[in-house]
Write a protein that holds these residues in place. Structure first.
Motif, short mmCIF file in Angstrom:
data_model
loop_
_atom_site.label_atom_id
_atom_site.label_comp_id
_atom_site.label_asym_id
_atom_site.label_seq_id
_atom_site.Cartn_x
_atom_site.Cartn_y
_atom_site.Cartn_z
N PHE A 196 0.83 -1.21 0.00
CA PHE A 196 0.00 0.00 0.00
C PHE A 196 0.87 1.26 0.00
O PHE A 196 0.66 2.18 -0.81
CB PHE A 196 -0.94 -0.02 1.21
CG PHE A 196 -1.89 1.14 1.27
CD1 PHE A 196 -2.92 1.26 0.35
CD2 PHE A 196 -1.76 2.10 2.26
CE1 PHE A 196 -3.80 2.35 0.40
CE2 PHE A 196 -2.63 3.18 2.33
CZ PHE A 196 -3.66 3.30 1.39
N VAL A 197 1.86 1.32 0.87
CA VAL A 197 2.72 2.51 0.96
C VAL A 197 3.53 2.69 -0.33
O VAL A 197 3.63 3.80 -0.85
CB VAL A 197 3.63 2.44 2.20
CG1 VAL A 197 4.69 3.54 2.19
CG2 VAL A 197 2.79 2.53 3.48
N ALA A 198 4.09 1.61 -0.86
CA ALA A 198 4.84 1.71 -2.12
C ALA A 198 3.93 2.19 -3.25
O ALA A 198 4.33 3.00 -4.09
CB ALA A 198 5.47 0.37 -2.47
N GLY A 199 2.69 1.73 -3.24
CA GLY A 199 1.72 2.18 -4.24
C GLY A 199 1.38 3.65 -4.09
O GLY A 199 1.27 4.37 -5.08
N ALA B 224 7.26 1.69 -8.64
CA ALA B 224 6.97 0.38 -9.25
C ALA B 224 7.90 -0.72 -8.73
O ALA B 224 7.45 -1.85 -8.50
CB ALA B 224 7.07 0.49 -10.77
N ALA B 225 9.18 -0.41 -8.55
CA ALA B 225 10.12 -1.45 -8.09
C ALA B 225 9.79 -1.89 -6.67
O ALA B 225 9.77 -3.09 -6.39
CB ALA B 225 11.55 -0.94 -8.18
N GLU C 27 -7.01 -1.50 -5.46
CA GLU C 27 -8.12 -0.55 -5.52
C GLU C 27 -7.92 0.59 -4.52
O GLU C 27 -8.18 1.75 -4.83
CB GLU C 27 -9.45 -1.27 -5.24
CG GLU C 27 -9.90 -2.17 -6.36
CD GLU C 27 -11.16 -2.95 -6.00
OE1 GLU C 27 -11.88 -2.56 -5.05
OE2 GLU C 27 -11.42 -3.97 -6.68
N GLU C 28 -7.46 0.25 -3.33
CA GLU C 28 -7.28 1.28 -2.30
C GLU C 28 -6.09 2.19 -2.62
O GLU C 28 -6.11 3.36 -2.28
CB GLU C 28 -7.16 0.65 -0.91
CG GLU C 28 -8.44 -0.03 -0.46
CD GLU C 28 -9.67 0.88 -0.53
OE1 GLU C 28 -9.58 2.08 -0.18
OE2 GLU C 28 -10.74 0.39 -0.94
N ILE C 29 -5.07 1.66 -3.29
CA ILE C 29 -3.97 2.52 -3.73
C ILE C 29 -4.51 3.57 -4.69
O ILE C 29 -4.20 4.76 -4.56
CB ILE C 29 -2.86 1.68 -4.41
CG1 ILE C 29 -2.11 0.84 -3.37
CG2 ILE C 29 -1.89 2.57 -5.19
CD1 ILE C 29 -1.18 -0.20 -3.96
N GLU C 30 -5.35 3.15 -5.63
CA GLU C 30 -5.92 4.11 -6.58
C GLU C 30 -6.83 5.11 -5.88
O GLU C 30 -6.80 6.31 -6.18
CB GLU C 30 -6.69 3.38 -7.69
CG GLU C 30 -5.78 2.64 -8.65
CD GLU C 30 -4.69 3.52 -9.25
OE1 GLU C 30 -4.99 4.64 -9.71
OE2 GLU C 30 -3.52 3.10 -9.23
#
Length: 194
Positions: free
Chosen positions: A58-61, A66-67, A88-91
């Motif tokens: 989630f945090v990386a998103g 991307a890596a 979905e929650e990242i978006e």
């Protein structure tokens, strides 16, 4: 020894950036040890490895890295559609921050309103109350650090997070933010004109 920051940044072993990082050997070693303490602990305590990786994805998103997203997703299983719910929650949580309000005073000139984040009801069911609360807290720390409050911590406790687990969660978010920013800086240096 494997160094995750070098791996995520694409720093090759004999590259000039590797030599630059080696000049700060203690900082490099401590960053790697922090990763290991959070993601390869001898004891997970009250925060499971799956929860740790879900928060990391989630945090990386949120940081749009991307890596890091691919790396941490590798440690996440897909039980009951959790990975799809995280995506979905990242978006839904995408923002550019930081936002928030300082206490009244000279810094309040920097106040900036921004969107607050709540996990959708359908994904709250898929993720469970603990993980949904963790995502909301992570979003707060990433985009609204000025707005951290006792009420935000109480929301975690209400979702089943013990005080020591809340510390671990906050350490995860802080470490991931640090790691991703170092990686971004190394990539920038790698692409800078000579």
């Amino acid at each position: 020894m494997t160094d995750l920051i070098d791996q995520l940044a694409g720093v090759e072993r004999n590259a000039p950036l590797a030599a630059l990082r080696d000049r700060r050997a203690d900082a490099k070693l401590n960053a790697q040890k922090s990763y290991e303490a959070l993601f390869e602990p001898k004891s997970t305590g009250g925060v499971s490895l799956e929860e740790r990786h879900a928060v990391a994805v989630f945090v990386a998103g949120l940081h749009r890295d991307a890596a890091a997203l691919a790396f941490y997703r590798g440690g996440l299983g897909d039980s009951d559609g959790v990975a799809a719910a995280i995506d979905e929650e990242i978006e839904r949580g995408a923002a550019s921050g930081p936002y928030g309000h300082y206490p009244e005073g000279p810094l309040s000139a920097e106040d900036k309103a921004g969107p607050s984040f709540r996990v959708s009801p359908s994904n709250r069911e898929k993720l469970g109350a603990r993980l949904a609360a963790a995502f909301e807290h992570a979003h707060l720390l990433v985009f609204h650090p000025r707005d951290a409050s006792p009420a935000a911590l109480e929301a975690l406790r209400d979702a089943g997070w013990a005080p020591t687990d809340i510390v671990t969660l906050s350490q995860l978010v802080a470490f991931l933010t640090f790691q991703i920013r170092v990686v971004a800086g190394l990539r920038t240096l790698a692409n800078a004109p000579a």
